[in-house]
Each structure stands twice: as structure tokens, then as C-alpha cells.
Design a protein around this motif. Structure first.
Motif, PDB file in Angstrom:
ATOM      1  N   CYS A 134      30.437  49.033  35.933  1.00  0.00           N
ATOM      2  CA  CYS A 134      30.088  48.211  37.107  1.00  0.00           C
ATOM      3  C   CYS A 134      29.956  46.736  36.737  1.00  0.00           C
ATOM      4  N   LEU A 135      29.289  46.465  35.630  1.00  0.00           N
ATOM      5  CA  LEU A 135      29.137  45.080  35.183  1.00  0.00           C
ATOM      6  C   LEU A 135      30.485  44.491  34.789  1.00  0.00           C
ATOM      7  N   GLY A 136      31.322  45.316  34.151  1.00  0.00           N
ATOM      8  CA  GLY A 136      32.637  44.840  33.733  1.00  0.00           C
ATOM      9  C   GLY A 136      33.506  44.445  34.915  1.00  0.00           C
ATOM     10  N   VAL A 137      33.506  45.261  35.958  1.00  0.00           N
ATOM     11  CA  VAL A 137      34.304  44.937  37.138  1.00  0.00           C
ATOM     12  C   VAL A 137      33.751  43.692  37.836  1.00  0.00           C
ATOM     13  N   ALA A 138      32.427  43.585  37.904  1.00  0.00           N
ATOM     14  CA  ALA A 138      31.811  42.410  38.529  1.00  0.00           C
ATOM     15  C   ALA A 138      32.199  41.132  37.790  1.00  0.00           C
ATOM     16  N   LEU A 139      32.152  41.177  36.464  1.00  0.00           N
ATOM     17  CA  LEU A 139      32.518  39.994  35.678  1.00  0.00           C
ATOM     18  C   LEU A 139      34.018  39.738  35.731  1.00  0.00           C
ATOM     19  N   ALA A 140      34.816  40.805  35.863  1.00  0.00           N
ATOM     20  CA  ALA A 140      36.267  40.633  35.977  1.00  0.00           C
ATOM     21  C   ALA A 140      36.637  39.899  37.260  1.00  0.00           C
ATOM     22  N   SER A 141      35.764  39.973  38.258  1.00  0.00           N
ATOM     23  CA  SER A 141      36.040  39.277  39.516  1.00  0.00           C
ATOM     24  C   SER A 141      36.073  37.766  39.314  1.00  0.00           C
ATOM     25  N   VAL A 142      35.391  37.281  38.290  1.00  0.00           N
ATOM     26  CA  VAL A 142      35.435  35.843  37.977  1.00  0.00           C
ATOM     27  C   VAL A 142      36.843  35.466  37.536  1.00  0.00           C
ATOM     28  N   LEU A 163      39.589  37.117  38.337  1.00  0.00           N
ATOM     29  CA  LEU A 163      40.429  37.240  39.518  1.00  0.00           C
ATOM     30  C   LEU A 163      40.307  36.010  40.406  1.00  0.00           C
ATOM     31  N   SER A 164      39.088  35.546  40.618  1.00  0.00           N
ATOM     32  CA  SER A 164      38.881  34.372  41.465  1.00  0.00           C
ATOM     33  C   SER A 164      39.531  33.128  40.859  1.00  0.00           C
ATOM     34  N   THR A 165      39.535  33.045  39.548  1.00  0.00           N
ATOM     35  CA  THR A 165      40.178  31.912  38.883  1.00  0.00           C
ATOM     36  C   THR A 165      41.691  31.943  39.115  1.00  0.00           C
ATOM     37  N   LEU A 166      42.277  33.145  39.037  1.00  0.00           N
ATOM     38  CA  LEU A 166      43.710  33.282  39.306  1.00  0.00           C
ATOM     39  C   LEU A 166      44.024  32.935  40.761  1.00  0.00           C
ATOM     40  N   LEU A 167      43.154  33.353  41.674  1.00  0.00           N
ATOM     41  CA  LEU A 167      43.341  33.005  43.078  1.00  0.00           C
ATOM     42  C   LEU A 167      43.233  31.499  43.291  1.00  0.00           C
ATOM     43  N   THR A 168      42.359  30.853  42.541  1.00  0.00           N
ATOM     44  CA  THR A 168      42.217  29.402  42.641  1.00  0.00           C
ATOM     45  C   THR A 168      43.489  28.708  42.181  1.00  0.00           C
ATOM     46  N   PHE A 169      44.091  29.202  41.104  1.00  0.00           N
ATOM     47  CA  PHE A 169      45.377  28.647  40.657  1.00  0.00           C
ATOM     48  C   PHE A 169      46.427  28.778  41.752  1.00  0.00           C
ATOM     49  N   VAL A 204      34.094  34.771  47.698  1.00  0.00           N
ATOM     50  CA  VAL A 204      34.952  35.933  47.452  1.00  0.00           C
ATOM     51  C   VAL A 204      34.317  36.843  46.404  1.00  0.00           C
ATOM     52  N   THR A 205      33.903  36.249  45.294  1.00  0.00           N
ATOM     53  CA  THR A 205      33.311  37.053  44.224  1.00  0.00           C
ATOM     54  C   THR A 205      31.954  37.632  44.644  1.00  0.00           C
ATOM     55  N   MET A 206      31.285  36.982  45.579  1.00  0.00           N
ATOM     56  CA  MET A 206      30.019  37.513  46.071  1.00  0.00           C
ATOM     57  C   MET A 206      30.246  38.884  46.714  1.00  0.00           C
ATOM     58  N   LEU A 207      31.330  39.018  47.475  1.00  0.00           N
ATOM     59  CA  LEU A 207      31.622  40.296  48.121  1.00  0.00           C
ATOM     60  C   LEU A 207      31.946  41.375  47.093  1.00  0.00           C
ATOM     61  N   VAL A 208      32.687  40.990  46.040  1.00  0.00           N
ATOM     62  CA  VAL A 208      32.999  41.943  44.980  1.00  0.00           C
ATOM     63  C   VAL A 208      31.727  42.332  44.233  1.00  0.00           C
ATOM     64  N   ALA A 209      30.896  41.332  43.951  1.00  0.00           N
ATOM     65  CA  ALA A 209      29.636  41.589  43.237  1.00  0.00           C
ATOM     66  C   ALA A 209      28.725  42.502  44.046  1.00  0.00           C
ATOM     67  N   HIS A 210      28.706  42.323  45.359  1.00  0.00           N
ATOM     68  CA  HIS A 210      27.885  43.191  46.210  1.00  0.00           C
ATOM     69  C   HIS A 210      28.275  44.649  46.041  1.00  0.00           C
ATOM     70  N   GLY A 243      29.542  31.238  37.430  1.00  0.00           N
ATOM     71  CA  GLY A 243      30.772  31.189  36.649  1.00  0.00           C
ATOM     72  C   GLY A 243      31.971  30.915  37.531  1.00  0.00           C
ATOM     73  N   THR A 244      32.024  31.586  38.677  1.00  0.00           N
ATOM     74  CA  THR A 244      33.111  31.364  39.628  1.00  0.00           C
ATOM     75  C   THR A 244      33.104  29.930  40.142  1.00  0.00           C
ATOM     76  N   PHE A 245      31.924  29.436  40.455  1.00  0.00           N
ATOM     77  CA  PHE A 245      31.811  28.069  40.983  1.00  0.00           C
ATOM     78  C   PHE A 245      32.386  27.055  39.988  1.00  0.00           C
ATOM     79  N   PHE A 246      31.932  27.110  38.758  1.00  0.00           N
ATOM     80  CA  PHE A 246      32.355  26.108  37.783  1.00  0.00           C
ATOM     81  C   PHE A 246      33.834  26.243  37.421  1.00  0.00           C
ATOM     82  N   LEU A 247      34.326  27.468  37.263  1.00  0.00           N
ATOM     83  CA  LEU A 247      35.727  27.652  36.895  1.00  0.00           C
ATOM     84  C   LEU A 247      36.659  27.234  38.033  1.00  0.00           C
TER      85      LEU A 247
END
Length: 254
Positions: free
Chosen positions: A21-29, A31-37, A62-68, A123-127
Motif C-alpha cells: 500500500c505504501l509502495g503504490v502510494a509513493l509510486a503515485s508521485v 506517475l504524477s511527475t510523468l503526467l506533469t511532463f 491527483v495524487t491525493m485521490l490515489v493516496a486516499h 513530494g508531488t507539489f515540489f516535483l
């Protein structure tokens, strides 16, 4: 209580589902970085007029929804897996005060999820801001000082979802029912509220996780709830779910 906290900490950090669960939540960061690109690429490919009207959803939302979802499932599995394996009986034999065991579990889940959620959101915010750079994309020009309260509140809502999931799993003794409850709370509730006509619709939507986080951070013009009231509603979710679960655990068989 200290012994119960130590025992619950050992359980949660040695359970494979916690790492997943923690791994998928952190992986969303990532994913969000790739979406930002991808968003930046779309922005760069437009002319001046197109860039002037360009909008982009803040990736932390976006990552907030995944983290939830991920961290909510972590809360569910923290106790449903013990019911499935029968470990809950061993826990209650070792620590006869069932309510102390459950409250200790709730505390450990809250602490783990809080740290993970804040890491994901900030992490998502800064990246995402690093990728956007100096491009004039709306919602990406706000500094962390102006957004910190909202970012913190987004992480806090993940803690609430995890504790609601934990409470539902203890109440229904079913991971499926608890996860369904989380899905209803996080995804279905705001969609349903958005389809209700004014003035009732916005008032109901103000009670959703996303809206509560934005209202706590003061990011909603003409907000239905004040930051303090929004925080109180957030706390009420936890009090109801954990309160009912604590009561039932103390009264029925394991």
C-alpha cells in the motif's frame, strides 16, 4: 497502552500489505511527475494564444485521490487481515482490553499514514513545480508558503480515510465492505453531490474529503465552511467511525 502501541507497530511494519500500500502510494508521485511532463509538453506545443488559455489540474490533487485509496486500504487491511487469519484472537488474549488494542492500532495507523501522505502530497507539489519551471501555467505559480495549509490538509484527509477504513473493517469484519465504504466516501460521494442542483449540491459537496481539504487551507472562494468548521467535520468522520468500532469491539466476540 505502551505495550499495545509497540505490538501494533511491530505488526504494521512487518506486514507485506503495508509495504504494498505504501509502495503504490509513493509510486503515485512518480506517475504524477510523468503526467506533469505530459502537461508541459502540451503547453510548449501551443502558440501564445493557446498558452494564455491553458489550464492544468494541480498534480497534488491527483495524487491525493490515489493516496486516499491506497492508504485507506492500508487502514482496512490493518485489522481485516487479523480477522481473516484469526490473529485478532491472539491479540486479545495477549492484551485482554480489546478497546486498548484497537485504539493502539488506530494510533499507529494514523501515524504511519500521516507520514506517508505528507510525503506523497509535498513530494508531488515540489516535483511538479520543478518540472513546470517558470512556465505561466495557472495553479502552478503559487509558492509553498501560500499552499502549505492546503497541502497539509490534503495529507490529513488521507489519515481520516484510513481511520474510517479501519473503523468500517472493524464494524463489518469485512475488507470488501470497508473498501466499498471508502470508495463511496472518496469517489462516489463528491460525484453525486456535484449532480445535485444548487443550493443544496455545493453544501453537500463541502463535506467531501477534497472540499474539506481546500476549505481548511482557505483555497475556496465563498467557502461553505470556515477552516475551523471544515476541520471539525473532518474530525467527526474519525470520531464516528472509530467510536462505533471501539464500542462494538468491546461488546462482541472476537
Amino acid at each position: 497502552m505502551t505495550d499495545a502501541l509497540v505490538a501494533e507497530w511491530i505488526k504494521i511494519r512487518t506486514t507485506a500489505t503495508t509495504l504494498y500500500c505504501l509502495g503504490v502510494a509513493l509510486a503515485s508521485v512518480v506517475l504524477s511527475t510523468l503526467l506533469t511532463f505530459g502537461m508541459v509538453s502540451s503547453y510548449d506545443g501551443r502558440d501564445a494564444a493557446g498558452r494564455a488559455t491553458f489550464t492544468g489540474t494541480p498534480m497534488e490533487e491527483v495524487t491525493m485521490l490515489v493516496a486516499h485509496l491506497c492508504l485507506g486500504v492500508l487502514g482496512v487491511l490493518a485489522i481485516s487481515s487479523e480477522y481473516t487469519s484469526g490473529m485478532i484472537r491472539t491479540s486479545f488474549i495477549a492484551m485482554p482490553s480489546r478497546r486498548v488494542v484497537f485504539l493502539a492500532k488506530s494510533t499507529i495507523v494514523a501515524c504511519v499514514v500521516f507520514v506517508a501522505a505528507q510525503a506523497v502530497i509535498f513530494g508531488t507539489f515540489f516535483l511538479s513545480r520543478l518540472v513546470v519551471g517558470d512556465r505561466a501555467i495557472p495553479d502552478y505559480r503559487t509558492g509553498v508558503d501560500d499552499r502549505a495549509a492546503t497541502l497539509f490538509a490534503m495529507g490529513l484527509t488521507a489519515v481520516v480515510v484510513a481511520l474510517v477504513g479501519l473503523g468500517l473493517a472493524a464494524i463489518f469484519r469485512s475488507a470488501v465492505a470497508a473498501i466499498a465504504g471508502i470508495a463511496l466516501l472518496v469517489y462516489v460521494f463528491p460525484i453525486a453531490a456535484g449532480n445535485i442542483p444548487e443550493p443544496l449540491g455545493p453544501k453537500i459537496d463541502a463535506l467531501s474529503m477534497r472540499s474539506l481539504a481546500l476549505q481548511i487551507g482557505g483555497d475556496v472562494p465563498d467557502a461553505v465552511l470556515s477552516p475551523a468548521a471544515a476541520l471539525a467535520v473532518l474530525a467527526a468522520y474519525v470520531v464516528v467511525a472509530i467510536g462505533i468500532a471501539t464500542y462494538l469491539i468491546g461488546r462482541r466476540d472476537a
